[in-house]
Design a protein around this motif. Structure first.
Motif, mmCIF file in Angstrom:
data_model
loop_
_atom_site.group_PDB
_atom_site.id
_atom_site.type_symbol
_atom_site.label_atom_id
_atom_site.label_comp_id
_atom_site.label_asym_id
_atom_site.label_seq_id
_atom_site.Cartn_x
_atom_site.Cartn_y
_atom_site.Cartn_z
ATOM 1 N N HIS A 55 38.993 -23.324 27.745
ATOM 2 C CA HIS A 55 38.507 -24.233 26.708
ATOM 3 C C HIS A 55 38.169 -23.547 25.385
ATOM 4 C CE1 HIS A 55 38.378 -27.401 29.728
ATOM 5 N NE2 HIS A 55 37.737 -26.555 30.534
ATOM 6 N N GLY A 56 38.505 -22.280 25.237
ATOM 7 C CA GLY A 56 38.366 -21.629 23.945
ATOM 8 C C GLY A 56 36.984 -21.162 23.553
ATOM 9 N N TYR A 57 36.034 -21.135 24.484
ATOM 10 C CA TYR A 57 34.712 -20.587 24.158
ATOM 11 C C TYR A 57 34.828 -19.072 24.027
ATOM 12 C CZ TYR A 57 32.170 -24.954 24.642
ATOM 13 O OH TYR A 57 31.691 -26.221 24.435
ATOM 14 N N ARG A 58 34.062 -18.521 23.102
ATOM 15 C CA ARG A 58 34.214 -17.094 22.822
ATOM 16 C C ARG A 58 32.895 -16.334 22.795
ATOM 17 N NH1 ARG A 58 38.264 -17.464 24.559
ATOM 18 N NH2 ARG A 58 40.372 -17.129 23.742
ATOM 19 N N ALA A 59 31.808 -16.944 23.269
ATOM 20 C CA ALA A 59 30.527 -16.231 23.257
ATOM 21 C C ALA A 59 29.588 -16.816 24.297
ATOM 22 C CB ALA A 59 29.886 -16.305 21.873
ATOM 23 N N ILE A 60 28.658 -15.968 24.728
ATOM 24 C CA ILE A 60 27.566 -16.406 25.583
ATOM 25 C C ILE A 60 26.276 -15.862 24.997
ATOM 26 C CG2 ILE A 60 27.766 -14.423 27.172
ATOM 27 C CD1 ILE A 60 26.903 -16.379 29.425
ATOM 28 N N ALA A 61 25.235 -16.683 25.013
ATOM 29 C CA ALA A 61 23.923 -16.286 24.515
ATOM 30 C C ALA A 61 22.901 -16.556 25.599
ATOM 31 C CB ALA A 61 23.564 -17.071 23.258
ATOM 32 N N ILE A 62 22.061 -15.569 25.896
ATOM 33 C CA ILE A 62 21.077 -15.747 26.959
ATOM 34 C C ILE A 62 19.667 -15.512 26.422
ATOM 35 C CG2 ILE A 62 22.802 -14.902 28.600
ATOM 36 C CD1 ILE A 62 20.934 -12.518 29.096
ATOM 37 N N GLU A 63 18.696 -15.929 27.179
ATOM 38 C CA GLU A 63 17.288 -15.845 26.802
ATOM 39 C C GLU A 63 16.797 -14.398 26.929
ATOM 40 O OE1 GLU A 63 13.014 -17.422 28.482
ATOM 41 O OE2 GLU A 63 14.804 -18.549 29.037
ATOM 42 N N SER A 64 17.243 -13.570 25.999
ATOM 43 C CA SER A 64 16.903 -12.158 25.989
ATOM 44 C C SER A 64 16.775 -11.703 24.540
ATOM 45 C CB SER A 64 17.992 -11.354 26.722
ATOM 46 O OG SER A 64 17.661 -9.984 26.810
ATOM 47 N N ASP A 65 16.133 -10.580 24.328
ATOM 48 C CA ASP A 65 15.844 -10.024 22.996
ATOM 49 C C ASP A 65 17.096 -9.987 22.115
ATOM 50 O OD1 ASP A 65 15.443 -8.139 20.867
ATOM 51 O OD2 ASP A 65 13.820 -7.210 21.986
ATOM 52 N N CYS A 66 17.020 -10.636 20.954
ATOM 53 C CA CYS A 66 18.178 -10.742 20.056
ATOM 54 C C CYS A 66 18.603 -9.398 19.477
ATOM 55 C CB CYS A 66 17.888 -11.736 18.934
ATOM 56 S SG CYS A 66 16.422 -11.340 17.948
ATOM 57 N N GLY A 90 19.905 -3.057 26.893
ATOM 58 C CA GLY A 90 20.436 -4.235 26.234
ATOM 59 C C GLY A 90 19.791 -5.553 26.618
ATOM 60 N N PHE A 91 18.822 -5.532 27.555
ATOM 61 C CA PHE A 91 18.185 -6.764 28.023
ATOM 62 C C PHE A 91 16.669 -6.615 27.978
ATOM 63 C CE2 PHE A 91 22.354 -6.802 29.921
ATOM 64 C CZ PHE A 91 22.729 -8.134 29.966
ATOM 65 N N SER A 92 15.996 -7.681 27.597
ATOM 66 C CA SER A 92 14.537 -7.704 27.692
ATOM 67 C C SER A 92 14.122 -8.360 28.995
ATOM 68 C CB SER A 92 13.945 -8.465 26.497
ATOM 69 O OG SER A 92 14.446 -9.788 26.445
ATOM 70 N N HIS A 93 12.812 -8.481 29.212
ATOM 71 C CA HIS A 93 12.234 -9.142 30.391
ATOM 72 C C HIS A 93 12.702 -8.497 31.716
ATOM 73 C CE1 HIS A 93 11.557 -11.904 27.168
ATOM 74 N NE2 HIS A 93 12.683 -12.571 27.286
ATOM 75 N N GLU A 94 13.252 -7.276 31.646
ATOM 76 C CA GLU A 94 13.764 -6.555 32.826
ATOM 77 C C GLU A 94 14.951 -7.276 33.464
ATOM 78 O OE1 GLU A 94 10.475 -5.833 35.455
ATOM 79 O OE2 GLU A 94 9.514 -4.426 34.078
ATOM 80 N N TRP A 95 15.675 -8.069 32.679
ATOM 81 C CA TRP A 95 16.780 -8.842 33.221
ATOM 82 C C TRP A 95 18.052 -8.032 33.366
ATOM 83 C CZ3 TRP A 95 15.806 -14.033 30.216
ATOM 84 C CH2 TRP A 95 14.647 -14.626 30.744
ATOM 85 N N GLY A 96 18.066 -6.809 32.881
ATOM 86 C CA GLY A 96 19.204 -5.946 33.127
ATOM 87 C C GLY A 96 19.339 -5.571 34.594
ATOM 88 N N ALA A 97 18.263 -5.780 35.360
ATOM 89 C CA ALA A 97 18.294 -5.454 36.797
ATOM 90 C C ALA A 97 18.953 -6.554 37.623
ATOM 91 C CB ALA A 97 16.870 -5.210 37.304
ATOM 92 N N PHE A 98 19.174 -7.729 37.041
ATOM 93 C CA PHE A 98 19.789 -8.829 37.788
ATOM 94 C C PHE A 98 21.277 -8.556 37.977
ATOM 95 C CE2 PHE A 98 16.555 -12.000 35.823
ATOM 96 C CZ PHE A 98 15.555 -11.480 36.631
ATOM 97 N N GLU A 99 21.721 -8.632 39.218
ATOM 98 C CA GLU A 99 23.119 -8.335 39.524
ATOM 99 C C GLU A 99 24.066 -9.301 38.805
ATOM 100 O OE1 GLU A 99 26.074 -5.976 40.921
ATOM 101 O OE2 GLU A 99 23.907 -5.627 41.016
ATOM 102 N N GLY A 100 23.651 -10.551 38.679
ATOM 103 C CA GLY A 100 24.494 -11.515 37.989
ATOM 104 C C GLY A 100 24.724 -11.158 36.529
#
Length: 399
Positions: A55-66, A90-100
């Motif tokens: 569908h032509g989407y080209r970015a993802i934005a998540i709830e993490s430090d900009c 590259g991630f805040s809230h320690e979300w870099g540890a999430f496998e997903g």
């Protein structure tokens, strides 16, 4: 009732979701009622793959430090550095540890490998540099913005800026979150910094015709720094407040920062947004902090008001989170009715669902980290995704 609801159930994929909407939105927001659960991250990744490929989407934005998100974006674009380092920085809230999240970054890097820049997928954090325990120093954002602009027109030199900022640990002092007297947000230096930041933003706007002719990425970064510097200084100002409205202001400032970042991303092209339902919903958000209720308009509510049909919100409801003590929902709740459907994951049209079920009892969460969906919000949701068990992972794609 069960049979009529089962007739509404559809498979969770990008095509089905887009069919629920009247147009393909620039921002497709995929909310979640809790963070870090495998099944939710897997589903988000699957939808992002499909949105990109079909569908032509080209970015993802998540709830993490900009600001930290730029580390991830650089990696998925170039492959420079190590994945472990990117996940840590590259991630805040320690979300870099999430496998997903790790799997998401790996897939984006593989997708971009060998593609021209205008066909690559991009990553962004859209939260401010804020944690539950503290807020960041404005140093990084305001210093980079200061260095980007015409030196002959700057309101102060770098030495003055550095003096006013002082030591970063003054800004990040965790005691300030609960004790306003510990905050530096209303010191003479902080107030002067707010004036300087305002002048820098005005100068950025005034020089746009020249600056936009250089690098679009540098211009985007400068605007991000401008929003972040002013947002952080405003957040610290309200951390020092002693009035009853202090917490409501902090919540509102955070989500207004999120909204500014999302609106900037919408200008760049179709983007999948992933965050807590409370940050993406159109209805007013509520929370209890220290036993005191607070309300604020979420980033999603602000962005929806600005973008109209170019913003769409998919809410997620959950059945169980066994490892957090969230067991099968009561049968008379929204989640209980959805839980009775045999499928493990599905999407429904929330407006048709609301007509089918009528009034239901709101679910009460036994765990602070999970927020049940308010059934009165169904009329303002574009699609409702239900996941029966948050602890169950689907088979991962490896291509």
């Amino acid at each position: 009732m069960a049979a009529s609801i089962e007739e509404l159930v559809q498979v969770v994929d990008s095509t089905t979701i887009l069919r629920l909407l009247t147009t393909k939105p620039r921002l497709l927001a995929f909310g979640e009622p809790t963070h870090g659960e495998n099944a939710l991250l897997d589903l988000r990744n699957k939808l992002f793959h499909e949105l990109v490929e079909q569908h032509g989407y080209r970015a993802i934005a998540i709830e993490s430090d900009c600001l930290m998100g730029r580390v991830v974006d650089d990696y998925v674009a170039s492959g420079m550095g190590s994945l472990d380092d990117v996940m840590e920085r590259g991630f805040s809230h320690e979300w870099g540890a999430f496998e997903g999240n790790r799997e998401l970054v790996q897939w984006m890097r593989a997708y971009n490998d060998g593609r021209p820049a205008d066909e690559q997928v991009r990553f962004a954090g859209f939260d401010g540099p804020l944690e539950i325990t503290h807020a960041a120093s404005p140093r990084e954002a305001i210093t980079r913005l200061h260095g980007y602009l015409d030196p002959d027109l700057l309101p102060c030199n770098s030495e003055t800026l550095d003096h006013l900022l002082g030591a970063d640990d003054r800004w990040t002092n965790p005691a300030a979150m609960m004790d306003p007297s510990q905050s530096v947000g209303r010191t003479p230096e902080a107030k002067e910094l707010r004036v300087i930041a305002d002048d820098l933003v005005a100068l950025l706007d005034a020089q746009e015709p020249q600056l936009r002719t250089t690098s679009e990425d540098e211009w985007y970064q400068a605007r991000l720094d401008a929003r972040t510097a002013t947002g952080l200084l405003r957040y610290h100002y309200w951390m020092a407040d002693t009035s009853p409205s202090r917490m409501a202001w902090l919540l509102a400032v955070r989500d207004s920062m999120m909204a500014g970042n999302l609106l900037a991303l919408a200008e760049r092209g179709p983007t999948l947004v992933n965050a807590h339902n409370s940050h993406l919903q159109r209805d007013k958000s509520t929370i209890r902090m220290g036993g005191v209720p607070a309300q604020w308009w979420s980033a999603g509510a602000i962005v929806s008001t600005r973008l109209g049909k170019d913003y769409a919100f998919l809410a997620t409801a959950l059945g169980t989170i066994p490892h957090q003590g969230v067991d099968a929902p009561p049968a008379d709740t929204l989640e209980g009715i959805l839980y009775a459907v045999p499928q493990d994951q599905y999407v429904v049209d929330p407006r048709r669902l609301a007509t089918a079920i009528g009034a239901v009892t709101p679910r009460v969460s036994p765990w602070y980290g999970y927020g049940p969906l308010d059934p009165t919000h169904l009329s303002s949701v574009d699609g409702l995704v239900f996941v029966k068990d948050a602890g169950v992972r689907r088979t991962q794609r490896t291509e």
